[in-house]
Design a protein around this motif. Structure first.
Motif, PDB file in Angstrom:
ATOM      1  N   SER A  73       0.923  -1.397   0.028  1.00 22.15           N
ATOM      2  CA  SER A  73       0.239  -0.091   0.059  1.00 22.15           C
ATOM      3  C   SER A  73       0.764   0.561  -0.401  1.00 22.15           C
ATOM      4  O   SER A  73       0.515   2.396  -0.548  1.00 22.15           O
ATOM      5  CB  SER A  73      -1.071  -0.327   1.550  1.00 22.15           C
ATOM      6  N   ALA A  74       1.992   0.973   0.759  1.00 21.08           N
ATOM      7  CA  ALA A  74       3.203   2.156   0.793  1.00 21.08           C
ATOM      8  C   ALA A  74       3.460   2.738  -0.592  1.00 21.08           C
ATOM      9  O   ALA A  74       3.605   3.864  -0.755  1.00 21.08           O
ATOM     10  CB  ALA A  74       3.688   2.558   2.745  1.00 21.08           C
ATOM     11  N   VAL A  75       3.787   1.802  -0.938  1.00 19.84           N
ATOM     12  CA  VAL A  75       4.812   1.889  -2.204  1.00 19.84           C
ATOM     13  C   VAL A  75       3.563   2.246  -3.331  1.00 19.84           C
ATOM     14  O   VAL A  75       3.847   2.978  -4.108  1.00 19.84           O
ATOM     15  CB  VAL A  75       5.713   0.001  -2.915  1.00 19.84           C
ATOM     16  N   SER A  76       2.450   1.642  -2.959  1.00 25.86           N
ATOM     17  CA  SER A  76       1.641   1.852  -4.008  1.00 25.86           C
ATOM     18  C   SER A  76       1.212   3.387  -3.684  1.00 25.86           C
ATOM     19  O   SER A  76       1.284   4.070  -5.260  1.00 25.86           O
ATOM     20  CB  SER A  76       0.406   1.384  -4.431  1.00 25.86           C
ATOM     21  N   ALA A  77       0.987   3.872  -2.827  1.00 22.33           N
ATOM     22  CA  ALA A  77       0.751   5.550  -2.958  1.00 22.33           C
ATOM     23  C   ALA A  77       1.613   6.468  -3.027  1.00 22.33           C
ATOM     24  O   ALA A  77       2.061   7.314  -3.711  1.00 22.33           O
ATOM     25  CB  ALA A  77       0.485   5.460  -0.981  1.00 22.33           C
ATOM     26  N   ALA A  78       3.444   5.958  -3.280  1.00 21.33           N
ATOM     27  CA  ALA A  78       4.473   6.479  -2.937  1.00 21.33           C
ATOM     28  C   ALA A  78       4.328   6.388  -4.987  1.00 21.33           C
ATOM     29  O   ALA A  78       4.925   7.620  -5.605  1.00 21.33           O
ATOM     30  CB  ALA A  78       6.027   5.673  -3.111  1.00 21.33           C
ATOM     31  N   ARG A  79       4.179   5.180  -5.785  1.00 29.15           N
ATOM     32  CA  ARG A  79       4.529   5.637  -7.253  1.00 29.15           C
ATOM     33  C   ARG A  79       3.012   6.343  -7.783  1.00 29.15           C
ATOM     34  O   ARG A  79       3.740   7.398  -8.605  1.00 29.15           O
ATOM     35  CB  ARG A  79       4.089   4.352  -7.484  1.00 29.15           C
ATOM     36  N   ALA A  80       2.366   6.412  -6.779  1.00 26.25           N
ATOM     37  CA  ALA A  80       1.267   7.234  -7.513  1.00 26.25           C
ATOM     38  C   ALA A  80       1.357   8.790  -7.339  1.00 26.25           C
ATOM     39  O   ALA A  80       1.191   9.160  -8.401  1.00 26.25           O
ATOM     40  CB  ALA A  80      -0.518   6.868  -6.799  1.00 26.25           C
ATOM     41  N   ALA A  81       1.853   9.223  -6.289  1.00 31.75           N
ATOM     42  CA  ALA A  81       2.410  10.082  -6.074  1.00 31.75           C
ATOM     43  C   ALA A  81       3.756  10.973  -7.396  1.00 31.75           C
ATOM     44  O   ALA A  81       3.385  11.666  -7.912  1.00 31.75           O
ATOM     45  CB  ALA A  81       3.037  10.449  -4.990  1.00 31.75           C
ATOM     46  N   PHE A  82       4.564   9.874  -7.435  1.00 35.84           N
ATOM     47  CA  PHE A  82       5.205  10.446  -8.309  1.00 35.84           C
ATOM     48  C   PHE A  82       5.105  10.183  -9.587  1.00 35.84           C
ATOM     49  O   PHE A  82       5.172  11.442  -9.648  1.00 35.84           O
ATOM     50  CB  PHE A  82       6.877   9.012  -8.256  1.00 35.84           C
ATOM     51  N   GLU A  83       4.143   9.705  -9.893  1.00 32.27           N
ATOM     52  CA  GLU A  83       3.262   9.706 -11.385  1.00 32.27           C
ATOM     53  C   GLU A  83       2.887  10.707 -11.490  1.00 32.27           C
ATOM     54  O   GLU A  83       2.765  11.811 -12.448  1.00 32.27           O
ATOM     55  CB  GLU A  83       3.017   8.413 -11.590  1.00 32.27           C
ATOM     56  N   GLN A  84       2.041  11.152 -10.979  1.00 34.50           N
ATOM     57  CA  GLN A  84       1.489  12.161 -11.377  1.00 34.50           C
ATOM     58  C   GLN A  84       2.196  13.807 -10.688  1.00 34.50           C
ATOM     59  O   GLN A  84       1.590  14.404 -11.226  1.00 34.50           O
ATOM     60  CB  GLN A  84      -0.102  12.664  -9.705  1.00 34.50           C
ATOM     61  N   GLY A  85       3.590  13.413 -10.152  1.00 29.09           N
ATOM     62  CA  GLY A  85       3.494  14.954 -10.610  1.00 29.09           C
ATOM     63  C   GLY A  85       4.295  15.601  -9.266  1.00 29.09           C
ATOM     64  O   GLY A  85       4.141  16.852  -9.116  1.00 29.09           O
ATOM     65  N   THR A  86       3.039  15.382  -8.405  1.00 30.13           N
ATOM     66  CA  THR A  86       2.528  16.665  -7.255  1.00 30.13           C
ATOM     67  C   THR A  86       3.851  16.827  -6.580  1.00 30.13           C
ATOM     68  O   THR A  86       3.882  18.168  -5.886  1.00 30.13           O
ATOM     69  CB  THR A  86       1.714  16.151  -5.968  1.00 30.13           C
ATOM     70  N   TRP A  87       4.537  16.446  -6.389  1.00 28.24           N
ATOM     71  CA  TRP A  87       6.256  16.921  -5.777  1.00 28.24           C
ATOM     72  C   TRP A  87       6.956  16.493  -6.946  1.00 28.24           C
ATOM     73  O   TRP A  87       7.937  17.760  -6.950  1.00 28.24           O
ATOM     74  CB  TRP A  87       6.296  15.652  -4.759  1.00 28.24           C
ATOM     75  N   ALA A  88       7.467  15.557  -7.582  1.00 33.18           N
ATOM     76  CA  ALA A  88       8.500  15.398  -8.407  1.00 33.18           C
ATOM     77  C   ALA A  88       8.848  16.509  -9.615  1.00 33.18           C
ATOM     78  O   ALA A  88       9.952  17.071 -10.243  1.00 33.18           O
ATOM     79  CB  ALA A  88       8.433  14.115  -9.086  1.00 33.18           C
ATOM     80  N   ASN A  89       7.703  17.194  -9.842  1.00 34.42           N
ATOM     81  CA  ASN A  89       7.439  18.031 -10.875  1.00 34.42           C
ATOM     82  C   ASN A  89       7.342  19.565  -9.831  1.00 34.42           C
ATOM     83  O   ASN A  89       7.414  20.535 -10.951  1.00 34.42           O
ATOM     84  CB  ASN A  89       6.156  17.715 -11.813  1.00 34.42           C
ATOM     85  N   LEU A  90       6.992  19.739  -9.306  1.00 35.65           N
ATOM     86  CA  LEU A  90       7.752  21.254  -8.349  1.00 35.65           C
ATOM     87  C   LEU A  90       9.181  22.043  -9.039  1.00 35.65           C
ATOM     88  O   LEU A  90       9.940  20.619  -9.520  1.00 35.65           O
ATOM     89  CB  LEU A  90       7.423  21.108  -7.262  1.00 35.65           C
ATOM     90  N   SER A  91       9.299  22.774  -9.199  1.00 38.66           N
ATOM     91  CA  SER A  91      10.700  23.317  -9.395  1.00 38.66           C
ATOM     92  C   SER A  91      11.257  23.045  -7.641  1.00 38.66           C
ATOM     93  O   SER A  91      11.166  22.877  -6.408  1.00 38.66           O
ATOM     94  CB  SER A  91      10.618  24.936  -9.444  1.00 38.66           C
ATOM     95  N   PRO A  92      12.675  22.648  -7.714  1.00 41.33           N
ATOM     96  CA  PRO A  92      13.021  22.377  -7.414  1.00 41.33           C
ATOM     97  C   PRO A  92      13.393  23.865  -5.686  1.00 41.33           C
ATOM     98  O   PRO A  92      13.027  23.356  -4.957  1.00 41.33           O
ATOM     99  CB  PRO A  92      15.215  22.457  -7.182  1.00 41.33           C
ATOM    100  N   ARG A  93      12.975  24.837  -6.328  1.00 41.15           N
ATOM    101  CA  ARG A  93      13.173  25.595  -5.339  1.00 41.15           C
ATOM    102  C   ARG A  93      11.626  25.475  -4.740  1.00 41.15           C
ATOM    103  O   ARG A  93      11.578  25.779  -3.353  1.00 41.15           O
ATOM    104  CB  ARG A  93      13.252  27.181  -5.625  1.00 41.15           C
ATOM    105  N   ALA A  94      11.032  25.193  -5.298  1.00 38.23           N
ATOM    106  CA  ALA A  94       9.411  25.139  -3.974  1.00 38.23           C
ATOM    107  C   ALA A  94       9.371  23.868  -3.729  1.00 38.23           C
ATOM    108  O   ALA A  94       8.603  23.683  -2.412  1.00 38.23           O
ATOM    109  CB  ALA A  94       8.243  24.755  -5.380  1.00 38.23           C
TER     110      ALA A  94
END
Length: 501
Positions: A63-84
Motif C-alpha cells: 500500500s505504501a509503495v503504491s501510494a508513493a508510486r502514484a504520487a511520483f507519477e502524478q508529479g505533485t512533488w517530482a514536477n515541482l521546481s527545485p526551489r518550490a
C-alpha cells in the motif's frame, strides 16, 4: 504551539504524559494495519514496556509503495521546481525543530540515548533537512561537447520510489538523512524504521504533511525486518533502497535486490574504525578525551565509533593510562536526567551481544585493563566502558563490530605497521589519524581504507559534518555514496538526451 517547543524542566514528568500513534503513515494519513500481529518496544534503562506496534508486512508495504508510486507519477512533488520543493522542506525542518523535544524524548525512551544527546540530535536532523533543501537546485545538468548540428545533454532525474530501512541507534536522525536528500531531488519515499525504536520516525509523517509535503510522497511503515523490511527490499516497484545497519543485513538486501527487480542500493553497514595516534602528538590529554568520547558516545552504538586504538609504542603506556583513567570515571545514569552523558545499551539483545564479546576477548588472551561490565539492575541494559590491551588483529574483538563501549588497543612501531593494522579488518567506514606531520597525514589519508578519514593535528580537530561531505564505504562497510551533493546525485538517474538539427 507544541507543548514540547521549549525544553521541559522535568523530562521524567513529560515521559509520563507523552502520547503517540503507532499506526503506519500511508498516503498522508495514519491507517489501521491489516495485520493482527504486534511487537513490543521497551525502555532499556529499566525494562518497562513502552508500546505495542503493528508488525506490518507485505500488505502495508505494498500500500505504501503504491501510494508513493502514484504520487511520483502524478508529479505533485517530482514536477515541482527545485526551489518550490526547497521551500516546503524548509517548512519541514522548522516543524522538526519545533517538535525536537518530543522526538528526542521518544528516542531516549525507546533506545536509551541520554536526553542530553538526543535533544541536540533532533536539531541536527532539522539542519540536515535544511542542507538538502539548500542543495535542491545545485545539481546542475550538463551540455556535452558534440558535433555543431547536435545538442547533447546529460539530465538528472529522480529515480522514483526510494525505500529506506533505518537502524535504532539514531532513529529519527538517520531517518531524516535518508528522507531529506531523496525528497529534495523529487523522489517519493517509503521508510521502514527499526523495530527497536520506531516511534520518533512515525511522527515524521504528520510533520511532513503539516509542512506541505503532498500525500503519498512520504510513507512510514513499522514492522520487523523479516516482514516489512524484507517486503520493501523485495518489492518490484521500489527503484532504490537505502539502508544503514549491520553488514549481515546489508548482504541479505543485496540478495533480495537481485532476486526482485535489481533495485539500486546504498548501504552503510558495519565498521571497525581505527584511531591512529603517532608519537608527535603533544596533547595526550586531549587525545585521550577524544578517544574515550568516540567509544562511549551513545554507549558506543555508533557505526563510525573509534573502537580500535592504534598507538605508537613510545607513547602507548602514557596514552592508555589516560584513556583508562577517563573511561573509569564515566558513570551510567538515567537517560532522562540532563546531566547524564552515558546511558544504557539499546536492548537486552545488544547487552548480551557485548557481554559475549567481552568473554571472547578474555578467552583469546586480551587483557581487560578496564573490565567495565554490567551496571544497575537486572532489567536495565547498562554496560560500563571497557578497555582491552594486548589485542591482536586475529581476535574477534579486533575483527567484528561489537557496537558497544569496548575499546581494543594495539601498539605499533612505525607507519607501515600502523597502516597494516588499520587495514586488517573487512570493514572500511571511517578512521581518525592523530599526527602533526603533514606528509604523514597525506600518506595515511590515502593508505587507510575508509570512506572518511579525519586528520587531527590539534585538540578539537576531529569533528565531521556528515551532511556537508560525501563518502563511500570500503569493503564490507557497504556501497554507494551518502552525504553532500554526491549523495543526492546517488538518488537520481542520469539520462542522455540528444537533439539533432
Amino acid at each position: 504551539m507544541n507543548s514540547f517547543e521549549h525544553a521541559p524542566a522535568n523530562w521524567a514528568v513529560k515521559a509520563q504524559t507523552i502520547s503517540f500513534d503507532v499506526r503506519p503513515w500511508i498516503n498522508g494519513r495514519q491507517i489501521e494495519a491489516s495485520t493482527t500481529e504486534h511487537f513490543a518496544t521497551f525502555n532499556p534503562a529499566n525494562g518497562s514496556r513502552i508500546a505495542d506496534l503493528p508488525a506490518c508486512g507485505a500488505a502495508e508495504i505494498d500500500s505504501a509503495v503504491s501510494a508513493a508510486r502514484a504520487a511520483f507519477e502524478q508529479g505533485t512533488w517530482a514536477n515541482l521546481s527545485p526551489r518550490a520543493r526547497a521551500r516546503i522542506l524548509m517548512n519541514f525542518a522548522d516543524a522538526i525543530e519545533r517538535n525536537a523535544d518530543e522526538l528526542a524524548l521518544l528516542d531516549t525512551l525507546e533506545m536509551g540515548m541520554p536526553i542530553s544527546a538526543s535533544a541536540p540530535d533532533m536539531r541536527a536532523a532539522a539542519d540536515a533537512v535544511r542542507v538538502a533543501a539548500e542543495a535542491a537546485d545545485k545539481l546542475i545538468d550538463q551540455v556535452i561537447p558534440n558535433d555543431p548540428s547536435t545538442l547533447l545533454l546529460n539530465l538528472r532525474e529522480p529515480v522514483g520510489v526510494v525505500g529506506a530501512i533505518t537502524p535504532w541507534n539514531f532513529p529519527a536522525y538517520i531517518g531524516i538523512t535518508k528522507i531529506a536528500p531523496a525528497l529534495a531531488v523529487g523522489n517519493s519515499v517509503v521508510l521502514k524504521p527499526s523495530e527497536v525504536a520506531s516511534l520518533s520516525c512515525l511522527q515524521l509523517g504528520k510533520l511532513a504533511a503539516a509542512a506541505g509535503i503532498p500525500d503519498g510522497v512520504l510513507n512510514i511503515v513499522p514492522g520487523l525486518g523479516s516482514g516489512a523490511g524484507a517486503a520493501l527490499a523485495s518489492h518490484m516497484d521500489v527503484d532504490l533502497l537505502t539502508f544503514t545497519g549491520s553488514t549481515a543485513t546489508g548482504k541479505r538486501l543485496i540478495e533480495l535486490s537481485g532476486q526482485s527487480n535489481m533495485k539500486r542500493l546504498i548501504l552503510e553497514c558495519g565498521g571497525k574504525s581505527p584511531q591512529i595516534v603517532f608519537a608527535d602528538m603533544e596533547y595526550l590529554d586531549a587525545v585521550a578525551e577524544a578517544v574515550v568520547g568516540s567509544i562511549t558516545f551513545n554507549s558506543g552504538q555508533v557505526c563510525v565509533a573509534g573502537s580500535r586504538l592504534l598507538v605508537e609504542r613510545s607513547i602507548h603506556d602514557a596514552l592508555v593510562e589516560r584513556v583508562v583513567t577517563l573511561a573509569s570515571q564515566i558513570e551510567a545514569g538515567n537517560p532522562l536526567d540532563e546531566t547524564t552523558s552515558f546511558g544504557p545499551l539499546a536492548s537486552r539483545e545488544q547487552h548480551d551481544r557485548v557481554r559475549r564479546y567481552f568473554a571472547a576477548g578474555q578467552d583469546q588472551g586480551a587483557v581487560a585493563v578496564l573490565p567495565g561490565g554490567p551496571a544497575e539492575g537486572n532489567e536495565a541494559c547498562y554496560w560500563l566502558p571497557t578497555v582491552f590491551t594486548d589485542v591482536r588483529s586475529d581476535m574477534r574483538i579486533a575483527q567484528e563490530e561489537i557496537f558497544g563501549p569496548v575499546l581494543s588497543v594495539f601498539a605499533f612501531d612505525d607507519e607501515i605497521e600502523a597502516i597494516k593494522i588499520a587495514n586488517s579488518t573487512t570493514y572500511g567506514l571511517a578512521a581518525n589519524v592523530w599526527t602533526r606531520d603533514l606528509g604523514r597525514s597525506l600518506r595515511l589519508a590515502r593508505a587507510v581504507k575508509a570512506g572518511s578519514v579525519t586528520i587531527a593535528g590539534s585538540p578539537g580537530a576531529t569533528a565531521l559534518d556528515a551532511t556537508a561531505g560525501a563518502f563511500e564505504p570500503h569493503g564490507q562497510s557497504g556501497l554507494g555514496i551518502e552525504g553532500g551533493l554526491d549523495g543526492m546525485r546517488a538518488m537520481t538517474r542520469l539520462k542522455s538526451v540528444s537533439f539533432s538539427g
